[in-house]
Write a protein that holds these residues in place. Structure first.
Motif, PDB file in Angstrom:
ATOM      1  N   MET A  24     -35.720  81.059  57.290  1.00 39.47           N
ATOM      2  CA  MET A  24     -35.019  81.934  58.231  1.00 39.47           C
ATOM      3  C   MET A  24     -33.974  82.744  57.481  1.00 39.47           C
ATOM      4  SD  MET A  24     -34.551  82.976  61.349  1.00 39.47           S
ATOM      5  CE  MET A  24     -35.331  81.746  62.411  1.00 39.47           C
ATOM      6  N   ALA A  25     -34.022  84.052  57.606  1.00 35.25           N
ATOM      7  CA  ALA A  25     -33.037  84.912  56.958  1.00 35.25           C
ATOM      8  C   ALA A  25     -31.635  84.590  57.477  1.00 35.25           C
ATOM      9  CB  ALA A  25     -33.360  86.375  57.218  1.00 35.25           C
ATOM     10  N   GLY A  26     -30.718  84.363  56.541  1.00 33.86           N
ATOM     11  CA  GLY A  26     -29.332  84.121  56.919  1.00 33.86           C
ATOM     12  C   GLY A  26     -28.988  82.695  57.258  1.00 33.86           C
ATOM     13  N   ASP A  27     -29.919  81.755  57.062  1.00 37.39           N
ATOM     14  CA  ASP A  27     -29.656  80.347  57.367  1.00 37.39           C
ATOM     15  C   ASP A  27     -29.408  79.562  56.081  1.00 37.39           C
ATOM     16  OD1 ASP A  27     -29.569  77.810  58.618  1.00 37.39           O
ATOM     17  OD2 ASP A  27     -31.717  77.535  58.299  1.00 37.39           O
ATOM     18  N   PRO A  28     -28.261  78.898  55.968  1.00 36.09           N
ATOM     19  CA  PRO A  28     -27.122  78.858  56.896  1.00 36.09           C
ATOM     20  C   PRO A  28     -26.198  80.066  56.745  1.00 36.09           C
ATOM     21  CG  PRO A  28     -26.656  77.498  55.002  1.00 36.09           C
ATOM     22  CD  PRO A  28     -28.060  78.018  54.802  1.00 36.09           C
ATOM     23  N   ASP A  29     -26.400  80.819  55.667  1.00 32.62           N
ATOM     24  CA  ASP A  29     -25.672  82.063  55.445  1.00 32.62           C
ATOM     25  C   ASP A  29     -26.540  82.936  54.552  1.00 32.62           C
ATOM     26  OD1 ASP A  29     -24.903  81.589  52.514  1.00 32.62           O
ATOM     27  OD2 ASP A  29     -24.028  79.837  53.475  1.00 32.62           O
ATOM     28  N   MET A  30     -26.171  84.193  54.452  1.00 30.89           N
ATOM     29  CA  MET A  30     -27.036  85.142  53.760  1.00 30.89           C
ATOM     30  C   MET A  30     -27.179  84.808  52.279  1.00 30.89           C
ATOM     31  SD  MET A  30     -26.895  89.268  53.855  1.00 30.89           S
ATOM     32  CE  MET A  30     -27.640  90.295  52.601  1.00 30.89           C
ATOM     33  N   GLU A  31     -26.113  84.431  51.618  1.00 32.30           N
ATOM     34  CA  GLU A  31     -26.185  84.192  50.179  1.00 32.30           C
ATOM     35  C   GLU A  31     -27.034  82.959  49.857  1.00 32.30           C
ATOM     36  OE1 GLU A  31     -25.297  86.308  47.890  1.00 32.30           O
ATOM     37  OE2 GLU A  31     -24.588  87.633  49.491  1.00 32.30           O
ATOM     38  N   THR A  32     -26.891  81.911  50.672  1.00 31.26           N
ATOM     39  CA  THR A  32     -27.700  80.717  50.434  1.00 31.26           C
ATOM     40  C   THR A  32     -29.172  80.998  50.671  1.00 31.26           C
ATOM     41  OG1 THR A  32     -25.858  79.276  51.066  1.00 31.26           O
ATOM     42  CG2 THR A  32     -28.063  78.304  51.083  1.00 31.26           C
ATOM     43  N   SER A  33     -29.477  81.684  51.764  1.00 30.86           N
ATOM     44  CA  SER A  33     -30.888  81.957  52.047  1.00 30.86           C
ATOM     45  C   SER A  33     -31.470  82.923  51.022  1.00 30.86           C
ATOM     46  CB  SER A  33     -31.080  82.485  53.476  1.00 30.86           C
ATOM     47  OG  SER A  33     -30.387  83.684  53.686  1.00 30.86           O
ATOM     48  N   LEU A  34     -30.667  83.839  50.508  1.00 33.16           N
ATOM     49  CA  LEU A  34     -31.155  84.728  49.460  1.00 33.16           C
ATOM     50  C   LEU A  34     -31.416  83.953  48.173  1.00 33.16           C
ATOM     51  CD1 LEU A  34     -31.842  87.546  48.417  1.00 33.16           C
ATOM     52  CD2 LEU A  34     -29.402  87.887  47.928  1.00 33.16           C
ATOM     53  N   ALA A  35     -30.562  82.978  47.870  1.00 33.16           N
ATOM     54  CA  ALA A  35     -30.781  82.147  46.680  1.00 33.16           C
ATOM     55  C   ALA A  35     -32.083  81.359  46.803  1.00 33.16           C
ATOM     56  CB  ALA A  35     -29.599  81.213  46.467  1.00 33.16           C
ATOM     57  N   VAL A  36     -32.327  80.803  47.984  1.00 31.48           N
ATOM     58  CA  VAL A  36     -33.595  80.094  48.205  1.00 31.48           C
ATOM     59  C   VAL A  36     -34.759  81.061  48.062  1.00 31.48           C
ATOM     60  CG1 VAL A  36     -35.001  78.834  49.879  1.00 31.48           C
ATOM     61  CG2 VAL A  36     -32.561  78.312  49.671  1.00 31.48           C
ATOM     62  N   ARG A  38     -35.031  83.853  46.447  1.00 32.92           N
ATOM     63  CA  ARG A  38     -35.257  84.255  45.060  1.00 32.92           C
ATOM     64  C   ARG A  38     -35.956  83.164  44.250  1.00 32.92           C
ATOM     65  NH1 ARG A  38     -29.356  87.209  44.226  1.00 32.92           N
ATOM     66  NH2 ARG A  38     -30.101  89.369  44.491  1.00 32.92           N
ATOM     67  N   GLY A  39     -35.745  81.897  44.641  1.00 34.88           N
ATOM     68  CA  GLY A  39     -36.344  80.804  43.904  1.00 34.88           C
ATOM     69  C   GLY A  39     -37.748  80.443  44.344  1.00 34.88           C
ATOM     70  N   LEU A  40     -38.207  80.978  45.475  1.00 37.48           N
ATOM     71  CA  LEU A  40     -39.512  80.571  46.012  1.00 37.48           C
ATOM     72  C   LEU A  40     -40.682  80.915  45.084  1.00 37.48           C
ATOM     73  CD1 LEU A  40     -39.066  81.397  49.817  1.00 37.48           C
ATOM     74  CD2 LEU A  40     -38.975  79.145  48.720  1.00 37.48           C
ATOM     75  N   PRO A  41     -40.765  82.132  44.534  1.00 37.97           N
ATOM     76  CA  PRO A  41     -41.915  82.412  43.660  1.00 37.97           C
ATOM     77  C   PRO A  41     -41.995  81.464  42.472  1.00 37.97           C
ATOM     78  CG  PRO A  41     -40.855  84.460  44.329  1.00 37.97           C
ATOM     79  CD  PRO A  41     -39.950  83.345  44.759  1.00 37.97           C
ATOM     80  N   PHE A  88     -33.653  91.077  47.000  1.00 37.60           N
ATOM     81  CA  PHE A  88     -34.732  90.298  46.396  1.00 37.60           C
ATOM     82  C   PHE A  88     -35.611  91.183  45.522  1.00 37.60           C
ATOM     83  CE2 PHE A  88     -39.132  88.846  46.450  1.00 37.60           C
ATOM     84  CZ  PHE A  88     -39.024  87.526  46.054  1.00 37.60           C
ATOM     85  N   ARG A  89     -35.914  92.368  46.011  1.00 40.04           N
ATOM     86  CA  ARG A  89     -36.793  93.286  45.283  1.00 40.04           C
ATOM     87  C   ARG A  89     -36.178  93.794  43.977  1.00 40.04           C
ATOM     88  NH1 ARG A  89     -41.494  91.868  46.484  1.00 40.04           N
ATOM     89  NH2 ARG A  89     -42.292  92.359  48.552  1.00 40.04           N
ATOM     90  N   VAL A 249     -33.975  71.961  47.518  1.00 38.70           N
ATOM     91  CA  VAL A 249     -34.900  72.634  48.436  1.00 38.70           C
ATOM     92  C   VAL A 249     -36.098  73.168  47.659  1.00 38.70           C
ATOM     93  CG1 VAL A 249     -35.202  74.573  50.031  1.00 38.70           C
ATOM     94  CG2 VAL A 249     -33.072  73.236  50.069  1.00 38.70           C
ATOM     95  N   LEU A 250     -35.839  73.810  46.542  1.00 41.31           N
ATOM     96  CA  LEU A 250     -36.918  74.402  45.757  1.00 41.31           C
ATOM     97  C   LEU A 250     -37.801  73.337  45.118  1.00 41.31           C
ATOM     98  CD1 LEU A 250     -34.960  77.369  44.129  1.00 41.31           C
ATOM     99  CD2 LEU A 250     -36.543  77.442  46.069  1.00 41.31           C
ATOM    100  N   GLU A 251     -37.235  72.196  44.783  1.00 42.59           N
ATOM    101  CA  GLU A 251     -38.045  71.092  44.253  1.00 42.59           C
ATOM    102  C   GLU A 251     -39.049  70.625  45.299  1.00 42.59           C
ATOM    103  OE1 GLU A 251     -37.445  66.617  42.287  1.00 42.59           O
ATOM    104  OE2 GLU A 251     -35.708  67.789  42.935  1.00 42.59           O
ATOM    105  N   ALA A 252     -38.596  70.498  46.550  1.00 46.91           N
ATOM    106  CA  ALA A 252     -39.501  70.105  47.636  1.00 46.91           C
ATOM    107  C   ALA A 252     -40.552  71.177  47.878  1.00 46.91           C
ATOM    108  CB  ALA A 252     -38.698  69.834  48.908  1.00 46.91           C
ATOM    109  N   VAL A 253     -40.151  72.439  47.806  1.00 42.68           N
ATOM    110  CA  VAL A 253     -41.103  73.543  47.968  1.00 42.68           C
ATOM    111  C   VAL A 253     -42.165  73.470  46.873  1.00 42.68           C
ATOM    112  CG1 VAL A 253     -41.375  76.047  47.860  1.00 42.68           C
ATOM    113  CG2 VAL A 253     -39.495  75.061  49.181  1.00 42.68           C
TER     114      VAL A 253
END
Length: 270
Positions: A24-36, A38-41, A88-89, A249-253
């Motif tokens: 979810m974009a912005g969960d729990p805040d924008m910077e945290t969700s953006l960090a997640v 960015r790490g997904l790929p 992200f881009r 989070v990314l380890e679980a992903v």
């Protein structure tokens, strides 16, 4: 070919299945969700599904409803969600991004303005769950006209009479909802899913990705073995809700991604 089409073509050529991860974009805040995000790929995610927070998310279970509430309480808006994508881009021009949500925020912004802004930000596809095929003129057809895939949901209740309308203007892939109900409500069964995946692939000619009811690497392997890929959302969102650090989070992903990609060694879907 869009980034979505390119990704599925590459995976098919490699004999691999697609892992689609929802946050979810912005969960729990924008910077945290953006960090997640960015790490997904790097964690093995092939397609990112980014939720647009909305006050009345009728298809979502409590886990994603609460994520939307946290994001809205933190000031997340559609504009800030597009800003996340733009940021992200800056470091990733390859990973497809699909916005998932509801029509009201898009309608409020104005369809033409939204599509222009989404395309400029780097959005590749849309899933808008409350726009049925009868309303394709509202958003589906304009989106496709500007090169943004419109991804339709099919469900266990989508019978052979309804299916042609559902897939007629769909592009990118078809999202098969594996259970009847809301997100996070039950476990998906590969045996139950396989016949419908084959039926939808035959009708659409598109990859079929299965979502809802997948929460473990083993479950991801089983479902992806009978489809072109799978989506995991609530299991990831739960970790974010628990306040887990981004690396956890990314380890679980990554474990979930390994489960999906392990299915590539099995017989191809369809």
């Amino acid at each position: 070919m869009s980034r979505i089409g390119t990704t599925f073509a590459r995976l098919q050529a490699e004999g691999q299945k697609a892992f689609v991860a929802y946050i979810m974009a912005g969960d729990p805040d924008m910077e945290t969700s953006l960090a997640v995000m960015r790490g997904l790929p790097g964690a093995g995610v092939d397609v990112i599904e980014l939720g647009m927070p909305f006050t009345d998310p009728m298809a979502d279970g409590p886990t994603i409803q609460y994520a939307g509430q946290r994001a809205l309480a933190g000031g997340q808006t559609l504009e800030r969600t597009l800003e996340m994508v733009r940021r992200f881009r800056e470091g990733d021009t390859d990973t497809p991004i699909v916005l998932m949500g509801y029509y009201n925020p898009i309608y409020s912004r104005g369809v033409d303005r939204f599509l222009a802004d989404a395309g400029a930000a780097g959005i590749d596809g849309l899933i808008v769950v409350d726009l049925p095929p009868e309303e394709d003129v509202e958003l589906c057809l304009p989106a496709r006209a500007v090169g943004i895939d419109f991804i339709r949901l099919a469900t266990p209740t989508t019978d052979d009479r309804r299916l042609p309308a559902v897939v007629r203007n769909t592009s990118g892939f078809v999202y098969y909802v594996s259970i009847t109900g809301i997100t996070g409500a039950a476990a998906a069964s590969a045996a139950d899913v396989a016949p419908d995946v084959a039926r939808i692939k035959a009708a659409s000619g598109l990859p079929v990705v299965v979502g809802f009811g997948i929460s473990t690497p083993q479950g991801a392997t089983e479902i992806a073995s009978v489809a072109d890929g799978c989506v995991v959302g609530s299991a990831i969102v739960k970790l974010i809700a628990e306040g887990r650090p981004v690396p956890q989070v990314l380890e679980a992903v990554a474990a979930l991604a390994d489960g999906v990609h392990a299915a590539g060694a099995r017989a191809p879907a369809g």
